[in-house]
Design a protein around this motif. Structure first.
Motif, PDB file in Angstrom:
ATOM      1  N   ASP A  37     -83.834  22.380  13.903  1.00 28.09           N
ATOM      2  CA  ASP A  37     -84.391  21.113  14.395  1.00 28.09           C
ATOM      3  C   ASP A  37     -85.470  20.527  13.499  1.00 28.09           C
ATOM      4  O   ASP A  37     -86.159  19.577  13.907  1.00 28.09           O
ATOM      5  CB  ASP A  37     -84.997  21.325  15.799  1.00 28.09           C
ATOM      6  N   ARG A  70     -80.599  26.409  22.324  1.00 30.77           N
ATOM      7  CA  ARG A  70     -80.635  24.949  22.475  1.00 30.77           C
ATOM      8  C   ARG A  70     -80.214  24.559  23.892  1.00 30.77           C
ATOM      9  O   ARG A  70     -80.688  23.566  24.433  1.00 30.77           O
ATOM     10  CB  ARG A  70     -79.714  24.287  21.448  1.00 30.77           C
ATOM     11  N   ARG A 122     -80.850  26.373  26.346  1.00 30.37           N
ATOM     12  CA  ARG A 122     -81.865  27.027  27.194  1.00 30.37           C
ATOM     13  C   ARG A 122     -81.226  27.971  28.205  1.00 30.37           C
ATOM     14  O   ARG A 122     -81.705  28.132  29.325  1.00 30.37           O
ATOM     15  CB  ARG A 122     -82.768  25.986  27.853  1.00 30.37           C
ATOM     16  N   ASN A 135     -81.507  13.618  16.256  1.00 30.35           N
ATOM     17  CA  ASN A 135     -82.440  14.427  17.055  1.00 30.35           C
ATOM     18  C   ASN A 135     -83.541  15.048  16.203  1.00 30.35           C
ATOM     19  O   ASN A 135     -84.705  15.075  16.589  1.00 30.35           O
ATOM     20  CB  ASN A 135     -81.681  15.521  17.804  1.00 30.35           C
ATOM     21  N   VAL A 151     -86.477  19.639  26.798  1.00 33.27           N
ATOM     22  CA  VAL A 151     -86.850  20.052  25.435  1.00 33.27           C
ATOM     23  C   VAL A 151     -87.774  21.271  25.504  1.00 33.27           C
ATOM     24  O   VAL A 151     -88.391  21.521  26.542  1.00 33.27           O
ATOM     25  CB  VAL A 151     -87.557  18.900  24.671  1.00 33.27           C
ATOM     26  N   PRO A 152     -87.871  22.038  24.410  1.00 38.10           N
ATOM     27  CA  PRO A 152     -88.757  23.206  24.430  1.00 38.10           C
ATOM     28  C   PRO A 152     -90.223  22.799  24.509  1.00 38.10           C
ATOM     29  O   PRO A 152     -90.612  21.755  23.977  1.00 38.10           O
ATOM     30  CB  PRO A 152     -88.491  23.893  23.082  1.00 38.10           C
ATOM     31  N   ARG A 205     -85.526  27.868  13.498  1.00 39.76           N
ATOM     32  CA  ARG A 205     -84.491  28.692  14.107  1.00 39.76           C
ATOM     33  C   ARG A 205     -83.479  27.855  14.886  1.00 39.76           C
ATOM     34  O   ARG A 205     -82.311  28.213  14.979  1.00 39.76           O
ATOM     35  CB  ARG A 205     -85.141  29.716  15.032  1.00 39.76           C
ATOM     36  N   ARG A 206     -83.942  26.739  15.445  1.00 38.50           N
ATOM     37  CA  ARG A 206     -83.048  25.859  16.184  1.00 38.50           C
ATOM     38  C   ARG A 206     -82.311  24.889  15.281  1.00 38.50           C
ATOM     39  O   ARG A 206     -81.471  24.118  15.756  1.00 38.50           O
ATOM     40  CB  ARG A 206     -83.859  25.019  17.191  1.00 38.50           C
ATOM     41  N   GLN A 239     -86.720  31.094  20.982  1.00 34.86           N
ATOM     42  CA  GLN A 239     -86.847  30.126  19.886  1.00 34.86           C
ATOM     43  C   GLN A 239     -85.501  29.513  19.511  1.00 34.86           C
ATOM     44  O   GLN A 239     -85.429  28.347  19.124  1.00 34.86           O
ATOM     45  CB  GLN A 239     -87.453  30.806  18.654  1.00 34.86           C
ATOM     46  N   ARG A 279     -74.922  32.316  19.259  1.00 35.91           N
ATOM     47  CA  ARG A 279     -75.723  33.015  18.275  1.00 35.91           C
ATOM     48  C   ARG A 279     -76.096  34.407  18.793  1.00 35.91           C
ATOM     49  O   ARG A 279     -76.458  34.554  19.962  1.00 35.91           O
ATOM     50  CB  ARG A 279     -77.002  32.215  18.014  1.00 35.91           C
ATOM     51  N   GLU A 309     -91.533  27.883  13.187  1.00 33.72           N
ATOM     52  CA  GLU A 309     -90.526  28.946  13.289  1.00 33.72           C
ATOM     53  C   GLU A 309     -89.433  28.553  14.276  1.00 33.72           C
ATOM     54  O   GLU A 309     -88.253  28.756  14.031  1.00 33.72           O
ATOM     55  CB  GLU A 309     -91.229  30.224  13.749  1.00 33.72           C
ATOM     56  N   THR A 310     -89.851  27.963  15.397  1.00 31.59           N
ATOM     57  CA  THR A 310     -88.884  27.579  16.422  1.00 31.59           C
ATOM     58  C   THR A 310     -87.996  26.432  15.933  1.00 31.59           C
ATOM     59  O   THR A 310     -86.773  26.468  16.104  1.00 31.59           O
ATOM     60  CB  THR A 310     -89.606  27.184  17.727  1.00 31.59           C
TER      61      THR A 310
END
Lengths: 299, 299
Positions: A242, B110, B112, A3, A92-93, A239-240, B107, B221, A235-236
């Motif tokens: 990813d 995952r 959501r 991923n 997805v974000p 933090r994930r 952020q 988290r 940043e995202t």
């Protein structure tokens, strides 16, 4: 593909969003990018909100099929009209370009007066003042529509001048006296108002940042939505957990709804900073069908 | 004093905001802090919004007189009710604890799906769901009021147990079976809902973070508004060029509206992590007069 190493989807109505893609490729050199420019239906600015929301939804569905791990709506008009729709629709974000720029301006201003340079559509949407006041109700905002800046960029990039690669590379193309004059006139309404921070609220404008900076003078800080959006993305992803792996060989893929892929390639390579090796043509009809399909799936 | 070396004003209705002051003293060790706990009128939660706005205004005026360079509203109830009022009233930047926590959660998630643990007042205000959906309309939010957590913290801190310094230091005071049980019951409504990120939406809750973490399990988290607000503060100071100089000897000053300064000192030193050397008493009447004066000045 793990991923983490999947591409980041970036999209704009046209070419301006490539300033965001460029910032991402510099700041996050291991990340792959899949860029869509909906150039055939560009500009989104004069269209009504419902139509733009539909287009955003369609391009989002296309990117989802390409298995992106993240979507960046790299267009102010599309963000103002359709960010929330896409955030609800995709798994997805999804981030836009308005909030990161607004946030940087609020953090940076000392006089607590911020200027926003944007297209008429973005100014009319009130999206920047709204995002700024959500963060700090005490910051004054002066908006200035500068549609002529988009015209300048588009005109210069599609003119013959752009074919002179060396000239393009050092951005000499925007140092012509007519451009300097137009920029000076465009930013004039923001002068002498105590504004110390100006947000470039259109993804085309970073291409004129040197000229805008010169016109505004040293006392004014320029916030580029492109760079701030890239910061927010980084940043995202971090933090994930990813972020792409350090040994990922990034791929840059581009797609355009325009029939004229050549002019997309020429102007695009100027903005992105190197040649666009892979450009795919997307049929607008296919985009329309994609969004319909996904809606029928109940999403 | 150069502007950079002026203190950061931090305020809460009571002691909980000291978790934010503590985070600031750790992350930004050159920064001076002036902390106000409006302990006499604590808790703000059950009061009506107009009254809380007035209190926020009053404490803000007091901090302004102390020539702070920045104000952190380190209280969720005060942020929800009065952040915008204070941002409009003061010349220095003012941030609250809600937006930074909301942003970190958006952020990080995952799945959501985000959980919010807060007081009843904060839950009722809807401030967290609103801040989260401003950033990402597609993130699901489940709020859970946990007023009993505040009671536990307050009761333990003002009990005799808190006088055993060693026990306090390793937080053993919150490891009692009754606390563990109460925390497990408090977080139960957030379990089995696909939530992977929980915001501690009350400045008291970081004191129970170890217990909350144990109850929620490893897959979840925890976002501490205290730490995220400190991050936001650091980013803003840096962007403004307002960080204290590296040779600044920080001072930590505390003020309380409570008549019982001793219990403020004991509980406060536990939360802040070392003794509160300088504690000033503020008369509530003086606060009231200050805000009136400033309003008469036309601000």
């Amino acid at each position: 593909m793990p991923n983490n190493d999947k591409p980041i989807g970036v999209f704009d109505s046209g070419l301006g969003g490539l300033t965001v893609a460029r910032a991402i490729s510099h700041a996050l050199p291991h990340e792959s990018i899949t860029y869509v420019g909906d150039t055939k239906r560009c500009p989104y600015g004069p269209r009504d909100q419902a139509e733009v929301r539909l287009f955003v939804r369609q391009v989002g569905a296309w990117l989802e099929r390409r298995d992106v791990k993240f979507v960046v709506v790299a267009c102010n008009t599309a963000t103002a009209a359709g960010l929330d729709v896409l955030q609800r629709a995709l798994d997805v974000p999804v981030i836009g370009v308005i909030e990161p720029g607004a946030r940087a301006a609020v953090q940076a201003t000392r006089t607590r007066r911020v200027g926003v340079l944007a297209t008429q559509g973005s100014v009319d949407s009130g999206a920047y003042p709204s995002a700024i006041h959500m963060l700090d109700a005490g910051v004054g905002v002066t908006q200035q529509a500068a549609p002529v800046f988009v015209d300048i960029v588009e005109r210069k990039l599609t003119s013959g001048e752009c074919l002179h690669k060396e000239w393009m590379r050092d951005r000499g193309v925007f140092d012509a006296p007519d451009v300097r004059l137009a920029v000076e006139q465009g930013v004039a309404p923001l002068m002498n108002r105590g504004i110390d921070t100006v947000v470039l609220g259109c993804t085309h404008f970073p291409l004129l940042s040197r000229q805008i900076r010169a016109a505004l003078g040293d006392g004014v800080r320029i916030v580029s939505s492109a760079e701030e959006t890239c910061r927010e993305l980084a940043e995202t992803l971090e933090r994930r957990g990813d972020l792409a792996s350090a040994d990922n060989e990034p791929t840059y893929r581009f797609a355009s709804t325009s029939d004229d892929i050549t002019s997309f390639a020429v102007a695009g390579s100027f903005i992105f900073g190197h040649d666009l090796d892979s450009i795919e043509h997307i049929d607008v009809e296919d985009l329309e069908a994609l969004a319909d399909e996904r809606d029928m799936e109940g999403n």
